[in-house]
Design an enzyme around this catalytic site. Structure first.
Site, PDB file in Angstrom:
ATOM      1  N   GLY A   1      26.905-170.822 -31.961  1.00 31.83           N
ATOM      2  CA  GLY A   1      27.468-172.170 -32.055  1.00 31.83           C
ATOM      3  C   GLY A   1      27.368-172.754 -33.448  1.00 31.83           C
TER       4      GLY A   1
ATOM      5  CG  ASN B   1      17.087-171.044 -31.899  1.00 30.27           C
ATOM      6  OD1 ASN B   1      16.136-170.860 -32.671  1.00 30.27           O
ATOM      7  ND2 ASN B   1      18.180-170.295 -31.949  1.00 30.27           N
TER       8      ASN B   1
ATOM      9  CG  ASP C   1      21.260-172.435 -35.402  1.00 29.71           C
ATOM     10  OD1 ASP C   1      21.086-172.651 -36.620  1.00 29.71           O
ATOM     11  OD2 ASP C   1      20.374-171.975 -34.656  1.00 29.71           O
TER      12      ASP C   1
ATOM     13  CB  SER D   1      21.711-180.699 -25.971  1.00 28.24           C
ATOM     14  OG  SER D   1      20.399-180.428 -26.381  1.00 28.24           O
TER      15      SER D   1
HETATM   16  P1  ADP Z   1      23.336-176.420 -28.371  1.00 26.90           P
HETATM   17  O1  ADP Z   1      22.604-175.116 -28.286  1.00 26.90           O
HETATM   18  O2  ADP Z   1      22.457-177.551 -28.877  1.00 26.90           O
HETATM   19  O3  ADP Z   1      24.070-176.750 -27.118  1.00 26.90           O
HETATM   20  P2  ADP Z   1      25.826-175.519 -29.669  1.00 26.90           P
HETATM   21  O4  ADP Z   1      25.996-175.089 -31.091  1.00 26.90           O
HETATM   22  O5  ADP Z   1      26.032-174.484 -28.609  1.00 26.90           O
HETATM   23  O6  ADP Z   1      24.375-176.212 -29.577  1.00 26.90           O
HETATM   24  O7  ADP Z   1      26.811-176.717 -29.383  1.00 26.90           O
HETATM   25  C1  ADP Z   1      26.608-178.050 -29.785  1.00 26.90           C
HETATM   26  C2  ADP Z   1      27.934-178.711 -30.050  1.00 26.90           C
HETATM   27  O8  ADP Z   1      28.399-178.335 -31.346  1.00 26.90           O
HETATM   28  C3  ADP Z   1      29.052-178.322 -29.081  1.00 26.90           C
HETATM   29  O9  ADP Z   1      29.699-179.519 -28.650  1.00 26.90           O
HETATM   30  C4  ADP Z   1      29.999-177.471 -29.921  1.00 26.90           C
HETATM   31  O10 ADP Z   1      31.350-177.632 -29.532  1.00 26.90           O
HETATM   32  C5  ADP Z   1      29.778-178.043 -31.297  1.00 26.90           C
HETATM   33  N1  ADP Z   1      30.084-177.171 -32.456  1.00 26.90           N
HETATM   34  C6  ADP Z   1      30.123-175.826 -32.528  1.00 26.90           C
HETATM   35  N2  ADP Z   1      30.407-175.415 -33.779  1.00 26.90           N
HETATM   36  C7  ADP Z   1      30.539-176.559 -34.527  1.00 26.90           C
HETATM   37  C8  ADP Z   1      30.858-176.831 -35.897  1.00 26.90           C
HETATM   38  N3  ADP Z   1      31.064-175.834 -36.778  1.00 26.90           N
HETATM   39  N4  ADP Z   1      30.923-178.131 -36.304  1.00 26.90           N
HETATM   40  C9  ADP Z   1      30.705-179.139 -35.431  1.00 26.90           C
HETATM   41  N5  ADP Z   1      30.402-178.953 -34.134  1.00 26.90           N
HETATM   42  C10 ADP Z   1      30.334-177.683 -33.685  1.00 26.90           C
END
Ligand code: ADP
Length: 177
Positions: free
Chosen positions: A36, A28, A38, A121
């Protein structure tokens, strides 16, 4: 199948586990961690990551900044900030494409041969997955078609359903070229 298709892979799993030159973080604007992917990256990299991120003064939507990978198997982390989906009329597509382009520019500038992207995203920021996948594949293929580095780009999908969307988009790319 085209030369570009050979340089793009789809992987299902956790991006923090990948031993690549750089992984991309869906961060962010504060760059100070969140939920998530991040949150997972900050937990796996360790507290030194937040310390370096504090010195970067945040990041604009559509832009990217690079840090070390610390305790990750990846050497670098490229933090990019995707757009929040607001219906599609607020420049979301161009901003999302810019995330992929800016991340690849930073990867190239730092000699990264292999880079792994999560689906930027498409989580908390609610970008429709099919549209986001098409933008990711189009932008990455256009970039690597012009450049020798990165050699390989991995789309790291957290679930099988997302991986299938990427496979379908790559098949369309192969048929088009
Ligand atoms: P944003 O805020 O950009 O939407 P998110 O982290 O909420 O970011 O999600 C972005 C994507 O990353 C989603 O499709 C989620 O399923 C995926 N995701 C979450 N954790 C992981 C991980 N450890 N490795 C790979 N992808 C992930």
């Amino acid at each position: 199948m085209s030369e570009i298709n050979h340089r793009i892979r789809v992987h299902t799993g956790d991006v923090t586990k990948l031993a690549v030159d750089a992984i991309v973080n869906a961060a962010n604007t504060s760059l100070l961690g969140g939920g998530g992917v991040d949150g997972a990256i900050h937990r796996a990299a360790g507290p030194e990551l937040e310390f370096e991120c504090r010195m970067l003064n945040g990041c604009k939507v559509g832009d990217a900044k690079l840090t070390r990978g610390y305790r990750l198997p990846a050497r670098f982390i490229i933090h990019t900030v995707g757009p929040v989906w607001q219906g599609g009329g607020k420049g979301e597509a161009e901003l999302l494409a810019s995330c992929y382009r800016r991340s690849l520019e930073l990867a190239a500038a730092n000699g990264c041969r292999t880079v792994a992207f999560p689906a930027i995203s498409t989580g908390v920021y609610r970008y429709p997955k099919e549209q986001a996948t098409q933008i990711a594949v189009d932008t990455v293929s256009a970039f690597i078609g012009q450049k020798a580095v990165p050699e390989t780009v991995i789309f790291c999908c957290f679930d099988q359903q997302t991986a299938e969307l990427y496979q379908q988009a790559l098949l369309r790319l192969a048929e088009r070229d």
